[in-house]
Design an enzyme around this catalytic site. Structure first.
Site, PDB file in Angstrom:
ATOM      1  N   THR A 389       0.431  -1.383   0.510  1.00  0.00           N
ATOM      2  CA  THR A 389       0.287  -0.098  -0.049  1.00  0.00           C
ATOM      3  C   THR A 389       0.696   1.034  -0.231  1.00  0.00           C
ATOM      4  O   THR A 389       1.862   1.562   0.524  1.00  0.00           O
ATOM      5  CB  THR A 389      -0.416  -0.018   1.044  1.00  0.00           C
ATOM      6  OG1 THR A 389      -1.642  -1.578   1.183  1.00  0.00           O
ATOM      7  CG2 THR A 389      -1.991   0.914   2.169  1.00  0.00           C
ATOM      8  N   SER A 461      -9.071  -1.692   5.061  1.00  0.00           N
ATOM      9  CA  SER A 461      -8.537  -0.995   6.037  1.00  0.00           C
ATOM     10  C   SER A 461      -8.114   0.740   5.926  1.00  0.00           C
ATOM     11  O   SER A 461      -7.634   1.413   6.549  1.00  0.00           O
ATOM     12  CB  SER A 461      -7.627  -0.595   7.790  1.00  0.00           C
ATOM     13  OG  SER A 461      -7.948  -2.423   7.598  1.00  0.00           O
TER      14      SER A 461
HETATM   15  O1  DON Z   1      -6.833  -2.145   2.014  1.00  0.00           O
HETATM   16  C1  DON Z   1      -5.834  -3.109   3.282  1.00  0.00           C
HETATM   17  O2  DON Z   1      -6.719  -2.881   4.133  1.00  0.00           O
HETATM   18  C2  DON Z   1      -4.615  -3.620   3.244  1.00  0.00           C
HETATM   19  N1  DON Z   1      -4.698  -4.394   1.616  1.00  0.00           N
HETATM   20  C3  DON Z   1      -3.372  -2.877   2.437  1.00  0.00           C
HETATM   21  C4  DON Z   1      -2.693  -3.046   2.735  1.00  0.00           C
HETATM   22  C5  DON Z   1      -1.150  -2.770   3.240  1.00  0.00           C
HETATM   23  O3  DON Z   1      -1.445  -1.877   4.005  1.00  0.00           O
HETATM   24  C6  DON Z   1      -0.099  -2.755   3.462  1.00  0.00           C
HETATM   25  N2  DON Z   1       1.087  -1.744   3.948  1.00  0.00           N
HETATM   26  N3  DON Z   1       1.742  -1.657   4.148  1.00  0.00           N
END
Ligand code: DON
Length: 577
Positions: A389, A461
């Site tokens: 992310t 999230s």
């Molecule tokens: O949508 C979500 O909540 C997760 N897939 C986010 C993943 C994430 O933030 C990884 N990063 N550090």
């Protein structure tokens, strides 16, 4: 008389100087009081904060040419897919929040991935009925139907002013001509190599012939990705969802036991949704509604915190952290039960974000001791309704703002590249609750509402957020970090509003995180031992560990923009003009 007149004119002038100096360098403002240990980037017109310097510069150039915040955001989104491949993407999904100054309106764009039509509730369970994490996190089955191209093109069509060709220009150039790999990218490719090895196309792109990752300073070119970007430049999102790229995805999936098909891509739509809205100590909060849990729980937590005089408790004191942790536990307990895709089940949003519900939670907080998580159950918020992310923030000279978080889930997602496209596929299917009560990669548990179903969006999230003051954007922020995203954004807001920190201090400050289950209080290094000891005495299991979140934020105050990139991930750049 003349002397008196000149004298009074002079003293009036002095008074004006004093007033304007007081406004710019107010004692109230930690930035200019000699008290700030960290200073933000300052600019007058427009600003970009992102985790990658190529992306920030590409966005800034668009702003300088007269493009608006959405133009810059879309350009940044495509650029990150090339220069920040661990999270920037075409094969993932995300959320964008847009403030349109002219209409005085906040819009959210949901371009979250969806489960393909062939997905089914128990697809990740093994014969014993346990979750096969290899399947849900690292296999071709872990990929959801990507939403990024639909989301970015929708944003540009509806709210942008530049052409798609212009928005894609820097990305195409960087993919085709290559760019020198920085230390961070080289390191993260080294770490990901073992998992990348299952995908020959990933190996071919990101590693040298001898299998070693590109080193700092070496040129990374991505010809296949340049081809995909050019297809999109020529034919729009159709190229990805019903054209040359979708054909390649479909045939790769068919040949390798994947589930995504042409019809899944053809049916995919990014959608605009009404953001969730709340208030905190006189500020208005706008954030992402379901299928993200981010906005709902951010507002829920702020509603609880508003009932405590945090500024008098002090920043990161045991008392404040205790209130944070108790608040977080209740929110994450509710997340496990009440959140999911709103197109599939009604989500009790208004109940969860009501001040009344927050008051009922406040009553349950014992000021002296930690409540064990097994004594906290998801609450009854009442009202049902009708039914790796990366984050970047942009503010332009017209008062528009964009807050965007998008992802492949893990760094480099499933690590699988679709041959011929240069596109890494996400592993977002792991964000579903593969089995009730069984934690996903971020330790999050869920139930029926987030069970896998065809065509459903998995719960997220991600919390792109815009905080408004007197009807104008004041703070644009967001973060990666899986389950820790929501608590990171929460602490940025509280640090700014309650503790009067400038955005750089608010970003640098030590963060804490509790997500109900596991019953552990995570703290970053740098929290005082004394505080940790008090928290342990109160009953917390404190773990000092990895960093929490990577915030990229901009504040507008008076005539200036103040921004900060999070030092927790090197390589970020905030810049303005
Ligand atoms: O949508 C979500 O909540 C997760 N897939 C986010 C993943 C994430 O933030 C990884 N990063 N550090």
């Amino acid at each position: 008389m003349f002397i008196l007149n000149t004298f009074s004119k002079f003293s009036f002038f002095l008074l004006l100087v004093a007033i304007s100096a007081a406004q710019t360098f107010s004692k109230e403002d930690p930035l200019y009081s000699g008290k700030a240990r960290f200073h933000p980037v300052v600019a007058k017109n427009a600003m970009v904060a992102s985790e990658n310097s190529y992306a920030t510069n590409a966005g800034l150039q668009v702003l300088k040419e007269g493009g608006n915040a959405v133009d810059a955001a879309v350009t940044i989104g495509f650029t990150l897919a090339v220069t920040f491949p661990r999270a920037g993407n075409l094969g993932g999904g995300g959320f964008m929040l847009v403030y349109l100054a002219e209409k005085d309106e906040v819009i959210s764009i949901d371009y979250r991935e969806k489960a393909p039509l062939q997905a089914s509730r128990d697809m990740f369970l093994d014969q014993e009925g346990n979750v096969d994490k290899e399947k849900s996190q690292n296999s071709i089955l872990s990929a959801g139907v990507p939403g990024t191209v639909a989301g970015l093109t929708l944003a540009l069509e509806k709210y942008g002013t530049i052409s798609l060709e212009r928005a894609l220009q820097p990305a195409i150039k960087l993919a085709q001509n290559g760019f020198p790999v920085d230390h961070e990218l080289s390191k993260s490719l080294g770490q990901a190599k073992k998992r990348m090895e299952k995908s020959p196309a990933s190996m071919e792109i990101f590693y040298k012939e001898n299998g070693a990752p590109y080193e700092e300073g070496e040129l990374l070119t991505q010809e296949d990705l340049a081809w995909s970007l050019k297809q999109i430049s020529k034919n729009g999102s159709k190229a990805f969802y019903n054209g040359a790229i979708s054909k390649k995805i479909d045939s790769f999936m068919k040949q390798n036991g994947g589930l995504i098909r042409s019809h899944d891509l053809k049916n995919y739509k990014a959608v605009t949704r009404k953001p969730v809205e709340g208030s905190y100590r006189g500020y208005e909060i706008y954030s992402m509604p379901p299928p993200s849990s981010g906005g709902v729980h951010l507002i829920q937590m702020l509603n609880i915190l508003e009932q405590f005089p945090l500024s008098s408790f002090g920043h990161n004191t045991a008392k404040t952290i205790h209130i944070f942790a108790e608040t977080m536990k209740h929110a994450y307990a509710d997340r496990s039960k009440h959140l999911g895709d709103p197109d599939f089940s009604p989500i009790p949003i208004s109940g969860l974000i009501s001040k009344k519900y927050a008051e009922s939670i406040k009553e349950r907080i014992n000021m002296k001791r930690a409540t064990p998580s097994n004594e906290i159950l998801p609450g009854d918020p009442g009202a049902q309704e009708g039914i790796n992310t990366t984050h970047f923030s942009v503010m332009d000279g017209e008062g528009n703002a964009v807050s965007n978080t998008y992802t492949l889930n893990f760094s480099y997602g499933s690590k699988i590249t679709v041959p011929g496209t240069g596109i890494l596929l996400n592993n977002e299917m792991d964000d579903f609750s593969a089995k009730p009560g069984s934690p996903n990669a971020y330790g999050l548990v869920g139930g029926k509402l987030n069970a896998i179903a065809p065509d459903k969006r998995m719960l997220s999230s991600m919390s792109p957020t815009i905080v408004m003051k007197d009807g104008r954007p004041f703070l644009v922020t967001g973060s990666p970090g899986g389950s820790r995203i929501i608590t990171t954004v929460l602490q940025i807001i509280v640090n700014v509003i309650d503790f009067n920190m400038n955005i750089s201090e608010a970003t640098n400050a030590v963060r804490v995180h509790h997500q109900w289950l596991p019953d552990v209080l995570n703290v970053e290094t740098g929290l005082s031992e004394d505080t940790i000891n008090i928290l342990r005495e109160m009953g917390y299991k404190v773990e000092i560990g990895s960093t929490i979140g990577v915030a990229e934020s901009i504040i507008k105050k008076g005539d200036y923009l103040y921004g900060a990139s999070d030092p927790r991930r090197p390589g970020g750049l905030t810049a303005g003009y």
